[in-house]
Write an enzyme that holds these catalytic residues in place. Structure first.
Site, mmCIF file in Angstrom:
data_model
loop_
_atom_site.group_PDB
_atom_site.id
_atom_site.type_symbol
_atom_site.label_atom_id
_atom_site.label_comp_id
_atom_site.label_asym_id
_atom_site.label_seq_id
_atom_site.Cartn_x
_atom_site.Cartn_y
_atom_site.Cartn_z
ATOM 1 N N SER A 1 41.875 -21.441 -15.005
ATOM 2 C CA SER A 1 41.908 -20.907 -16.373
ATOM 3 C C SER A 1 42.721 -21.777 -17.331
ATOM 4 O O SER A 1 42.743 -21.530 -18.530
ATOM 5 C CB SER A 1 42.471 -19.483 -16.375
ATOM 6 O OG SER A 1 43.842 -19.496 -16.041
ATOM 7 N N ASN A 2 43.423 -22.786 -16.807
ATOM 8 C CA ASN A 2 44.169 -23.713 -17.666
ATOM 9 C C ASN A 2 43.259 -24.774 -18.293
ATOM 10 O O ASN A 2 43.586 -25.348 -19.323
ATOM 11 C CB ASN A 2 45.240 -24.472 -16.864
ATOM 12 C CG ASN A 2 46.282 -23.585 -16.217
ATOM 13 O OD1 ASN A 2 46.796 -23.902 -15.160
ATOM 14 N ND2 ASN A 2 46.606 -22.453 -16.829
ATOM 15 N N LEU A 3 42.126 -25.049 -17.626
ATOM 16 C CA LEU A 3 41.341 -26.242 -17.981
ATOM 17 C C LEU A 3 40.650 -26.113 -19.338
ATOM 18 O O LEU A 3 40.222 -27.109 -19.914
ATOM 19 C CB LEU A 3 40.305 -26.532 -16.887
ATOM 20 C CG LEU A 3 40.891 -26.769 -15.478
ATOM 21 C CD1 LEU A 3 39.778 -27.029 -14.473
ATOM 22 C CD2 LEU A 3 41.888 -27.921 -15.467
ATOM 23 N N LYS B 1 51.431 -29.136 -11.782
ATOM 24 C CA LYS B 1 51.112 -29.670 -13.112
ATOM 25 C C LYS B 1 51.903 -30.930 -13.410
ATOM 26 O O LYS B 1 51.388 -31.857 -14.054
ATOM 27 C CB LYS B 1 51.421 -28.618 -14.189
ATOM 28 C CG LYS B 1 50.417 -27.489 -14.236
ATOM 29 C CD LYS B 1 50.697 -26.610 -15.453
ATOM 30 C CE LYS B 1 49.708 -25.451 -15.466
ATOM 31 N NZ LYS B 1 49.949 -24.548 -16.606
ATOM 32 N N ASP C 1 55.706 -21.076 -23.898
ATOM 33 C CA ASP C 1 55.138 -19.954 -24.636
ATOM 34 C C ASP C 1 55.940 -18.680 -24.431
ATOM 35 O O ASP C 1 55.427 -17.600 -24.610
ATOM 36 C CB ASP C 1 53.679 -19.730 -24.218
ATOM 37 C CG ASP C 1 53.582 -19.291 -22.768
ATOM 38 O OD1 ASP C 1 54.603 -19.363 -22.065
ATOM 39 O OD2 ASP C 1 52.487 -18.863 -22.351
ATOM 40 N N CYS D 1 49.811 -15.909 -24.877
ATOM 41 C CA CYS D 1 48.429 -16.409 -24.846
ATOM 42 C C CYS D 1 47.689 -15.869 -23.632
ATOM 43 O O CYS D 1 46.480 -15.651 -23.675
ATOM 44 C CB CYS D 1 48.423 -17.930 -24.841
ATOM 45 S SG CYS D 1 48.941 -18.626 -26.416
ATOM 46 N N CYS E 1 47.950 -2.116 -17.661
ATOM 47 C CA CYS E 1 47.545 -3.179 -18.606
ATOM 48 C C CYS E 1 47.198 -4.402 -17.777
ATOM 49 O O CYS E 1 46.668 -4.275 -16.683
ATOM 50 C CB CYS E 1 48.653 -3.446 -19.628
ATOM 51 S SG CYS E 1 50.189 -4.040 -18.911
#
Ligand code: ZN
Length: 390
Positions: free
Chosen positions: A78-80, A95, A139, A197, A348
């Site tokens: 999901s980072n790409l 990373k 973030d 995010c 959630c």
């Protein structure tokens, strides 16, 4: 106000460097002098994620001599969508290592230092002291206050950026010449009020828009050209396609850079920013269930009322079967929809928003209400195989 160059020039550029940086060298404002300063510069990037990706790539290409990378995370699929320094074959790899390899491919002349640690009060001063300037690509609020305070105490410029959905902000905080992050944001927002995010989403290309502003400002500060974004906040709206900048003044009452500072050393930033509010942590004590316990309730056929307190777009992606969606902002006005005669269970994405929602319900008299620890993410990893993780 123009500022003097932060970094002294290196003694020379090699013929190889002259060829590589020729498009910089022929700009009169940069020229040989500016490029030699970049060669001598040591820049630390906190995070090799959305903002860190473009920042590191352009800092490397520009010829910043030493780049530090702080990151302890691994690349997730999901980072790409935005973290373009990593590729498909990097999924599952650290990373920091992946970023270092990309930098080497962009510019092998750059010295890269890896710091594969979680930045905290115990290591920040030592790590930061080895660099001229800090670029922040994180973030979360705890890290921002930590980075700010360390930069004020060490008198280093702090190039900050922030992104959410279609909106971005950037500034250069430098207490010697202007305001710091605390002058702009004296207090962290209440926990759960500002979605990350991961919770709210971000347009991938926004990272490039804001990350490139950060690199632009870093280059200006390092070489002493132009008007740096000191004392100004840049606000970018990708939907309206507007950039505007507003003045930010140094706050004489600022807790760390003001006249009578109350913060004279690093503090506990997790506690300062609070993962959840005091009210929520009180409400969740004894009223938190695991995804496994929820599953057992459902298998037994317990009569419960399951409420999803996320946003509609998240509900579309994945949900726990049998749940009713009530977004957090609608919850106060929709309490009357909730049954008084059976247990209400809230969830959630990860358990932060549901903890805040639980505090609201408890205050409204729903004594039996509980929330699911780890949220739909915990449920999903245990009980839903094929649904997409988001
Ligand atoms: Zn300040």
């Amino acid at each position: 106000m123009p500022l003097p160059p932060l970094v002294a020039p290196a003694s020379e550029l090699t013929p190889n460097e002259v060829r590589r940086y020729s498009r910089h060298l022929i700009i009169p404002d940069v020229a040989m002098d500016g490029q030699k300063r970049l060669k001598n510069a040591k820049v630390l990037c906190v995070g090799a994620g959305g903002l860190g990706s473009p920042a590191l790539m352009y800092l490397a290409a520009a010829g910043v001599g030493t780049l530090g990378i702080i990151d302890f995370d691994v690349v997730d699929e999901s980072n790409l969508q935005r973290q373009v320094i990593h590729g498909q074959s990097d999924v599952g790899r650290p990373k920091a290592v992946s970023a270092k390899e990309s930098v080497a491919e962009i510019n092998p002349l750059v010295q890269v230092n890896l710091h594969e640690v979680r930045l905290d009060s115990s290591n920040v001063m030592e790590i930061f002291s080895g660099y001229d300037l800090i670029v922040d690509g994180t973030d979360n609020f705890a890290t921002r206050y930590l980075v700010n305070d360390a930069c004020v105490l060490l008198n280093k410029p702090y190039v900050w950026g922030s992104i959410y959905r279609f909106d971005g902000q950037a500034s250069v905080f430098w207490s010697e010449h202007g305001p710091c992050y605390r002058c702009l944001y004296p207090e962290p927002p209440p926990p759960g009020m500002v979605p990350s995010c991961a919770e709210g989403g971000v347009l991938g290309v926004l990272c490039a828009s804001i990350g490139s502003i950060q690199v632009n400002e870093a280059i200006k500060v390092l070489t002493g050209i132009g008007e740096p974004l000191v004392g100004r906040l840049m606000i970018y709206d990708a939907l309206e396609m507007t950039y505007r900048s507003v003045k930010v003044r140094k706050d004489p009452e600022c807790a760390i850079c003001g006249k009578n500072p109350t913060v004279t050393e690093l503090v506990d930033y997790e506690a300062f920013c609070g993962v959840v509010s005091d009210e929520a942590s009180e409400a969740t004590a004894g009223s938190t269930i695991t995804a496994g316990e929820l599953n057992a309730m459902k298998e037994r056929g317990d009569d419960i009322y399951l409420v999803d307190v996320r946003e509609p777009a998240e509900f579309e992606i994945v949900r726990i079967p049998g749940s009713v969606l009530i977004p957090p902002r609608e919850l106060p006005s929709r309490l009357s929809e909730l049954p008084q005669d059976k247990p209400v269970v809230l969830y959630c994405k990860t358990g932060v928003r549901s903890a805040e929602a639980l505090a609201l319900l408890k205050n409204a008299g729903f004594a039996d209400a509980t929330h699911v620890q780890g949220g739909v993410t915990a449920w999903q990893t245990q009980f839903l195989g094929d649904e997409p993780l988001y």
